[in-house]
Design an enzyme around this catalytic site. Sequence first.
Site, PDB file in Angstrom:
ATOM      1  N   TYR A  49     118.853 165.289 -30.036  1.00 40.59           N
ATOM      2  CA  TYR A  49     118.187 164.028 -30.395  1.00 40.59           C
ATOM      3  C   TYR A  49     118.277 163.734 -31.899  1.00 40.59           C
ATOM      4  O   TYR A  49     117.458 162.974 -32.430  1.00 40.59           O
ATOM      5  CB  TYR A  49     116.734 164.038 -29.925  1.00 40.59           C
ATOM      6  CG  TYR A  49     116.566 163.653 -28.467  1.00 40.59           C
ATOM      7  CD1 TYR A  49     117.061 162.434 -27.989  1.00 40.59           C
ATOM      8  CD2 TYR A  49     115.898 164.471 -27.566  1.00 40.59           C
ATOM      9  CE1 TYR A  49     116.906 162.055 -26.659  1.00 40.59           C
ATOM     10  CE2 TYR A  49     115.733 164.100 -26.227  1.00 40.59           C
ATOM     11  CZ  TYR A  49     116.242 162.887 -25.786  1.00 40.59           C
ATOM     12  OH  TYR A  49     116.085 162.518 -24.477  1.00 40.59           O
ATOM     13  N   PHE A  57     108.302 159.543 -33.523  1.00 41.21           N
ATOM     14  CA  PHE A  57     108.042 160.379 -32.355  1.00 41.21           C
ATOM     15  C   PHE A  57     108.973 161.589 -32.252  1.00 41.21           C
ATOM     16  O   PHE A  57     108.915 162.330 -31.267  1.00 41.21           O
ATOM     17  CB  PHE A  57     108.114 159.538 -31.071  1.00 41.21           C
ATOM     18  CG  PHE A  57     109.438 158.816 -30.859  1.00 41.21           C
ATOM     19  CD1 PHE A  57     110.556 159.483 -30.373  1.00 41.21           C
ATOM     20  CD2 PHE A  57     109.544 157.463 -31.120  1.00 41.21           C
ATOM     21  CE1 PHE A  57     111.756 158.832 -30.165  1.00 41.21           C
ATOM     22  CE2 PHE A  57     110.755 156.790 -30.912  1.00 41.21           C
ATOM     23  CZ  PHE A  57     111.862 157.481 -30.440  1.00 41.21           C
ATOM     24  N   ARG A  85     122.344 154.481 -15.945  1.00 42.35           N
ATOM     25  CA  ARG A  85     121.242 153.834 -16.658  1.00 42.35           C
ATOM     26  C   ARG A  85     120.513 152.832 -15.749  1.00 42.35           C
ATOM     27  O   ARG A  85     119.302 152.654 -15.867  1.00 42.35           O
ATOM     28  CB  ARG A  85     121.722 153.211 -17.969  1.00 42.35           C
ATOM     29  CG  ARG A  85     122.067 154.323 -18.987  1.00 42.35           C
ATOM     30  CD  ARG A  85     122.419 153.809 -20.360  1.00 42.35           C
ATOM     31  NE  ARG A  85     121.287 153.295 -21.098  1.00 42.35           N
ATOM     32  CZ  ARG A  85     120.503 154.018 -21.901  1.00 42.35           C
ATOM     33  NH1 ARG A  85     120.679 155.316 -22.038  1.00 42.35           N
ATOM     34  NH2 ARG A  85     119.518 153.441 -22.557  1.00 42.35           N
ATOM     35  N   THR A  91     113.559 152.575 -20.564  1.00 47.45           N
ATOM     36  CA  THR A  91     112.979 153.736 -21.256  1.00 47.45           C
ATOM     37  C   THR A  91     111.481 153.863 -20.993  1.00 47.45           C
ATOM     38  O   THR A  91     110.989 154.952 -20.694  1.00 47.45           O
ATOM     39  CB  THR A  91     113.199 153.597 -22.784  1.00 47.45           C
ATOM     40  OG1 THR A  91     114.585 153.354 -23.021  1.00 47.45           O
ATOM     41  CG2 THR A  91     112.745 154.827 -23.529  1.00 47.45           C
ATOM     42  N   ARG A 102     112.602 155.958 -13.293  1.00 41.06           N
ATOM     43  CA  ARG A 102     111.487 155.915 -14.253  1.00 41.06           C
ATOM     44  C   ARG A 102     110.294 155.147 -13.699  1.00 41.06           C
ATOM     45  O   ARG A 102     109.141 155.518 -13.930  1.00 41.06           O
ATOM     46  CB  ARG A 102     111.983 155.359 -15.588  1.00 41.06           C
ATOM     47  CG  ARG A 102     112.781 156.428 -16.368  1.00 41.06           C
ATOM     48  CD  ARG A 102     113.579 155.842 -17.477  1.00 41.06           C
ATOM     49  NE  ARG A 102     114.090 156.849 -18.417  1.00 41.06           N
ATOM     50  CZ  ARG A 102     114.979 156.585 -19.362  1.00 41.06           C
ATOM     51  NH1 ARG A 102     115.444 155.358 -19.504  1.00 41.06           N
ATOM     52  NH2 ARG A 102     115.392 157.539 -20.162  1.00 41.06           N
ATOM     53  N   ASN A 112     109.662 160.543 -19.646  1.00 43.37           N
ATOM     54  CA  ASN A 112     110.245 159.545 -18.748  1.00 43.37           C
ATOM     55  C   ASN A 112     111.312 160.113 -17.811  1.00 43.37           C
ATOM     56  O   ASN A 112     112.206 159.397 -17.373  1.00 43.37           O
ATOM     57  CB  ASN A 112     110.734 158.336 -19.547  1.00 43.37           C
ATOM     58  CG  ASN A 112     111.784 158.699 -20.573  1.00 43.37           C
ATOM     59  OD1 ASN A 112     112.174 159.856 -20.685  1.00 43.37           O
ATOM     60  ND2 ASN A 112     112.239 157.710 -21.316  1.00 43.37           N
ATOM     61  N   HIS A 115     117.255 161.560 -18.845  1.00 50.26           N
ATOM     62  CA  HIS A 115     118.085 161.039 -19.933  1.00 50.26           C
ATOM     63  C   HIS A 115     119.430 160.651 -19.350  1.00 50.26           C
ATOM     64  O   HIS A 115     119.931 161.316 -18.442  1.00 50.26           O
ATOM     65  CB  HIS A 115     118.315 162.111 -21.008  1.00 50.26           C
ATOM     66  CG  HIS A 115     119.458 161.765 -21.921  1.00 50.26           C
ATOM     67  ND1 HIS A 115     119.313 160.921 -22.994  1.00 50.26           N
ATOM     68  CD2 HIS A 115     120.778 162.080 -21.876  1.00 50.26           C
ATOM     69  CE1 HIS A 115     120.497 160.763 -23.573  1.00 50.26           C
ATOM     70  NE2 HIS A 115     121.401 161.458 -22.914  1.00 50.26           N
TER      71      HIS A 115
END
Length: 137
Positions: A49, A57, A85, A91, A102, A112, A115
């Site tokens: 990340y 965050f 996706r 998200t 999600r 969530n 990824h």
Amino acid sequence: IERTLSIIKPDATRRNLTGQIIARFEEKGLRVVASKRIKLSQAQAEGFYAVHKERSFFGELVEYMMSEPVVVQVLEGENAILANREIMGATNPANADEGTIRKDFAVDVQENSVHGSDAPETAAEEIAYFFSACEIV
Ligand code: ATP
Ligand code: MG
């Protein structure tokens, strides 16, 4: 044919949702061509990340990603990046469409459940971050 990196995140492995999530990929025509369950180290989570390291965050996100095992996978199929996706949804689960992973499983915007790579370049980088070529079959 395209490949993308998928991660089933700690909130989902903790709640034993791995099978239900993989079923959704397979139902929509994505094939799992590599898979492993691992516990991320701090260095692995921070590196994965790194693009978000200036975000407020980031620290919380890294702690969360290290908190329980994750399942990292390579998914293969037609337009796999976009298809994944769409199957995941937005998200923030509050904004996710009905029938997405999600919407149905995420706890909140951080926890969530999944990824997915967001573009061909990031997919290639993220796949190489976790898998060598001979592990993808
Ligand atoms: P991912 O990259 O995990 O597939 P994404 O592309 O939908 O998700 P990004 O904006 O890349 O979302 O954010 C990466 C991850 O950081 C999110 O999936 C989520 O776990 C976490 N995250 C994003 N926004 C927030 C936020 N506002 N607060 C807490 N965590 C967040
Ligand atoms: Mg992202």
